[in-house]
Design an enzyme around this catalytic site. Sequence first.
Site, PDB file in Angstrom:
ATOM      1  CB  THR A 163      -0.895  -0.013   1.266  1.00 38.11           C
ATOM      2  OG1 THR A 163      -1.474   1.274   1.439  1.00 38.11           O
ATOM      3  CG2 THR A 163      -0.110  -0.342   2.526  1.00 38.11           C
ATOM      4  CG  ASP A 164      -1.161   4.993  -0.862  1.00 38.66           C
ATOM      5  OD1 ASP A 164      -1.717   4.304   0.040  1.00 38.66           O
ATOM      6  OD2 ASP A 164      -1.772   5.910  -1.458  1.00 38.66           O
ATOM      7  CD  GLU A 165      -3.457   3.376   4.271  1.00 37.60           C
ATOM      8  OE1 GLU A 165      -3.423   3.426   5.505  1.00 37.60           O
ATOM      9  OE2 GLU A 165      -4.475   3.067   3.623  1.00 37.60           O
ATOM     10  CE1 TYR A 213      -3.274  -2.664   5.717  1.00 39.41           C
ATOM     11  CE2 TYR A 213      -3.353  -0.308   5.238  1.00 39.41           C
ATOM     12  CZ  TYR A 213      -3.311  -1.627   4.794  1.00 39.41           C
ATOM     13  OH  TYR A 213      -3.295  -1.900   3.443  1.00 39.41           O
ATOM     14  CE  LYS A 231       0.135  -4.536   3.032  1.00 42.66           C
ATOM     15  NZ  LYS A 231      -0.206  -5.894   2.489  1.00 42.66           N
TER      16      LYS A 231
END
Length: 354
Positions: free
Chosen positions: A127-129, A153, A157
């Site tokens: 993810t970009d997060e 989260y 990741k």
Amino acid sequence: MTALVTGGCGFIGGAIIRRLIAQGVKVVNLDKLTYAATPDSLADLPPDRYRLVVGDICDTALVRTVFETHQPDIVVHCAAETHVDRSIDGPAAFLESNVTGTFTMLDAAREWWAGRKGTQRFVHISTDEVYGSLGPVDPAFTEQTPFAPSSPYAASKAAADHLVRAWGHTYGLPVLTTNCSNNYGPWQFPEKLIPLMILSGVEEREMPVYGHGRNVRDWLHVEDHADAVWTVLQNGVTGQTYNVGGNSELQNIDVVRRICDRLDERAPGAGDRRRLIRHVPDRAGHDARYAVDAGRIRRELGWRPTRSFDRGLAQTVDWYLENTEWWKTIRAQSYDGRRLGVAKDATAIQLATA
Ligand code: NAD
Ligand code: TYD
């Protein structure tokens, strides 16, 4: 070619499996069937080319058996706990599935592929997060942006991405990673912004916008994401990471207003849906802005998104209007739309230290 997809009963894994099957790939789907799973989305796949194994990616013995039995050439690793609000309420499951689970998958792939000939690939869906939060005029995330995850989260990741890199670097595992922006489309579990707002609008319940609603996300249709993963699988350079994004930055409030307007057009209710919008207390540690620079995958592999957000959103609203049976069961049995991630402790700590 046989692909082992993890988490294929989820929103993105399902779209990737449908894409792989359409390309003639045989698929084994290893999925634990958590609350977020929707095996129904794969019910019409040919049984000679699609197989579901119900199980946990943290179960080393099971994962080894899956490799031995199905002998996959490729792994597309999607399985994860994925909702930021749930990671605030209960981070342990995120560390277990996202970190330990990724380790288990990497190590089983390393063991199984060691000394075997073939064009194996391990594609990790991230993810970009992992890059954290941007200010209003900061440039978009590139593959060189340092990791600065904010939520449990995102941190889990980011940890998984580091493990993937280490297994590539140390053991020569043929890894590739995609870091994608927010997805939307059919079959998304109605805890995430877009489906939650669509269902609230249909049922004429309040539409809870966190804080001022000006947080920005970069939206990508899930089928464009599946195309990007297929492109990376075929032509990506081993060891590389690829940012994937929709080039479609919008404030949350704007997204919610567009959902209201589409619903008013397609399913007129008791009045203008915008009347249902409510600004509610903010998410703890809410990231202000995500934006992805997808220049590498465009320049090097020729991928670009094909759906405009307005067209994709309209199709998505229509899809939820047509598939009420699926989401009504979820609303009645597993998730009724209640607020998650309020993190009373976090608020108390912030107030105490302010
Ligand atoms: P999802 O929550 O819809 O589905 C996750 C799936 O993984 C479910 O079917 C669940 O049963 C399965 N799963 C969870 N833990 C498991 C375990 N321990 N063992 C086996 N299966 C397990 O998720 P999604 O939105 O489809 O996301 C898929 C991947 O894409 C995730 O890795 C996520 O981090 C990443 N991603 C998501 C987005 C997004 O906008 N949703 C954006 C970028 C990247
Ligand atoms: P979400 O779909 O949970 O994705 P992520 O947190 O991974 O970006 O949320 C998207 C944005 O919408 C995020 O800024 C939080 C906000 N949001 C709301 O305003 N109300 C809601 O009920 C939800 C679920 C999210």
